[in-house]
Motif scaffolding. Structure first.
Motif, PDB file in Angstrom:
ATOM      1  N   UNK A 153     -32.275 -18.318   6.772  1.00  9.83           N
ATOM      2  CA  UNK A 153     -32.852 -17.648   5.605  1.00  9.83           C
ATOM      3  C   UNK A 153     -34.290 -18.382   5.369  1.00  9.83           C
ATOM      4  N   UNK A 154     -35.117 -17.775   5.758  1.00 10.91           N
ATOM      5  CA  UNK A 154     -36.625 -18.308   5.232  1.00 10.91           C
ATOM      6  C   UNK A 154     -36.921 -17.881   3.936  1.00 10.91           C
ATOM      7  N   UNK A 155     -37.648 -18.727   3.392  1.00 13.77           N
ATOM      8  CA  UNK A 155     -38.115 -18.442   1.936  1.00 13.77           C
ATOM      9  C   UNK A 155     -39.621 -18.794   1.795  1.00 13.77           C
ATOM     10  N   UNK A 156     -40.298 -18.024   0.823  1.00 12.01           N
ATOM     11  CA  UNK A 156     -41.442 -18.517   0.672  1.00 12.01           C
ATOM     12  C   UNK A 156     -42.078 -17.503  -0.768  1.00 12.01           C
ATOM     13  N   UNK A 157     -43.061 -17.857  -1.155  1.00  9.34           N
ATOM     14  CA  UNK A 157     -43.595 -16.988  -2.663  1.00  9.34           C
ATOM     15  C   UNK A 157     -44.421 -15.886  -1.911  1.00  9.34           C
ATOM     16  N   UNK A 158     -45.550 -15.928  -1.023  1.00  7.06           N
ATOM     17  CA  UNK A 158     -46.007 -15.055  -0.627  1.00  7.06           C
ATOM     18  C   UNK A 158     -47.681 -15.039  -0.863  1.00  7.06           C
ATOM     19  N   UNK A 159     -48.135 -16.091  -1.483  1.00  4.04           N
ATOM     20  CA  UNK A 159     -49.576 -16.002  -2.092  1.00  4.04           C
ATOM     21  C   UNK A 159     -50.365 -16.575  -0.729  1.00  4.04           C
ATOM     22  N   UNK A 160     -49.958 -17.303   0.076  1.00  2.00           N
ATOM     23  CA  UNK A 160     -50.574 -17.816   1.031  1.00  2.00           C
ATOM     24  C   UNK A 160     -50.326 -17.708   2.337  1.00  2.00           C
ATOM     25  N   UNK A 161     -50.764 -17.991   3.551  1.00  2.00           N
ATOM     26  CA  UNK A 161     -50.166 -17.920   4.835  1.00  2.00           C
ATOM     27  C   UNK A 161     -49.074 -18.803   4.948  1.00  2.00           C
ATOM     28  N   UNK A 162     -48.033 -18.109   5.609  1.00  2.00           N
ATOM     29  CA  UNK A 162     -46.446 -19.175   5.862  1.00  2.00           C
ATOM     30  C   UNK A 162     -46.742 -20.100   6.859  1.00  2.00           C
TER      31      UNK A 162
END
Length: 270
Positions: A153-162
């Motif tokens: 389960x990958x998680x990030x916000x999304x405002x920058x490159x992962x």
């Protein structure tokens, strides 16, 4: 709302939230709480709105209980103003964090509104950096995420490159976009609906300059905003731009879903 094989992330019907099985933990995931938004709107735009701080806090706590979650994961933008929290905003965050952590641990994936929050509440929250991480069992790294390949389960916000490591996840969950739709009825009336976006991820568009191409790309799930006052990206209005640097290219064939689970089909054709 179950495209393809059994997903590891299941939306809570009627709510801007989902549940993920992390092995020994069951996590409740939400994005874009934007605590203190009324303070921010007053400061930024001179708009006066009654505070819904208590309602947001109660909704989160009720969802934790209803889903029998062992952890709350916020996919960025726990706070609204892009600065260290102070005044009424800080008070709302203190009360929210206390109410949640009295029940379960809380993980914050750092969003573009969270730099001050991550620092101010470091003793109360597990924090995952802006590039994201993979949740699951096993030892946790310095950023609060597990080593890749655990439960996927990958998680990030999304405002920058992962972080390229997210390509090894089975499912990647993100916020930031606040996807929403304008729907019209037969007599010309319209209403706004928050939406999910979900579909296969294109690795070449997702990670900047990375040549890693997994044999089975992850599924990408773009969460609706938890805060109904926070606006968002219109996905069925001409001329609307996405906020994430990798969207919409990284989601070439994603479907849109309403909070009640109604599948609307390819979000590009709505």
């Amino acid at each position: 709302m179950t495209p393809g094989a059994s997903p590891a992330v299941e939306p809570v019907v009627g709510e801007p939230a989902a549940v993920a099985d992390l092995g020994s933990e069951r996590a409740l995931l939400v994005a874009d709480v934007h605590a203190g938004i009324e303070v921010g709107l007053r400061y930024e735009r001179g708009v006066e709105l009654d505070s819904r701080a208590a309602e947001r806090r109660e909704r989160l706590c009720d969802l934790i209980a209803e889903t029998d979650a062992d952890r709350l994961v916020v996919l960025g933008d726990l706070a609204h103003r892009i600065a260290a929290p102070e005044g009424d905003e800080r008070e709302e965050l203190v009360e929210l964090a206390r109410a949640v952590t009295d029940r379960v641990p809380m993980t914050l994936v750092e969003g573009n509104h969270d730099a001050g929050v991550a620092e101010a509440f470091a003793d109360d929250l597990d924090v995952i950096g802006a590039g994201g991480g993979i949740l699951g069992d096993g030892s946790r790294g310095a950023n609060g995420a597990s080593p890749r390949g655990d439960t996927g389960i990958g998680v990030l916000h999304g405002h920058t490159w992962p972080d390229p490591a997210l390509l090894d996840a089975d499912v990647v969950c993100m916020g930031h976009e606040h996807p929403q739709l304008r729907l019209e009825d037969a007599v010309g009336g319209s209403r706004v609906e928050r939406a999910w976006l979900r579909g296969p991820l294109d690795p070449a568009a997702f990670v900047e300059g990375d040549e890693h191409a997994p044999s089975e790309p992850p599924e990408l799930v773009v969460f609706p905003a938890f805060n109904e006052r926070s606006g968002g990206t219109w996905i069925n209005v001409d001329g609307q731009s996405f906020l994430a640097p990798f969207l919409p290219e990284a989601l070439p064939s994603g479907d849109a879903y309403l909070l009640n689970g109604t599948r609307l089909g390819d979000f590009r054709r709505i």
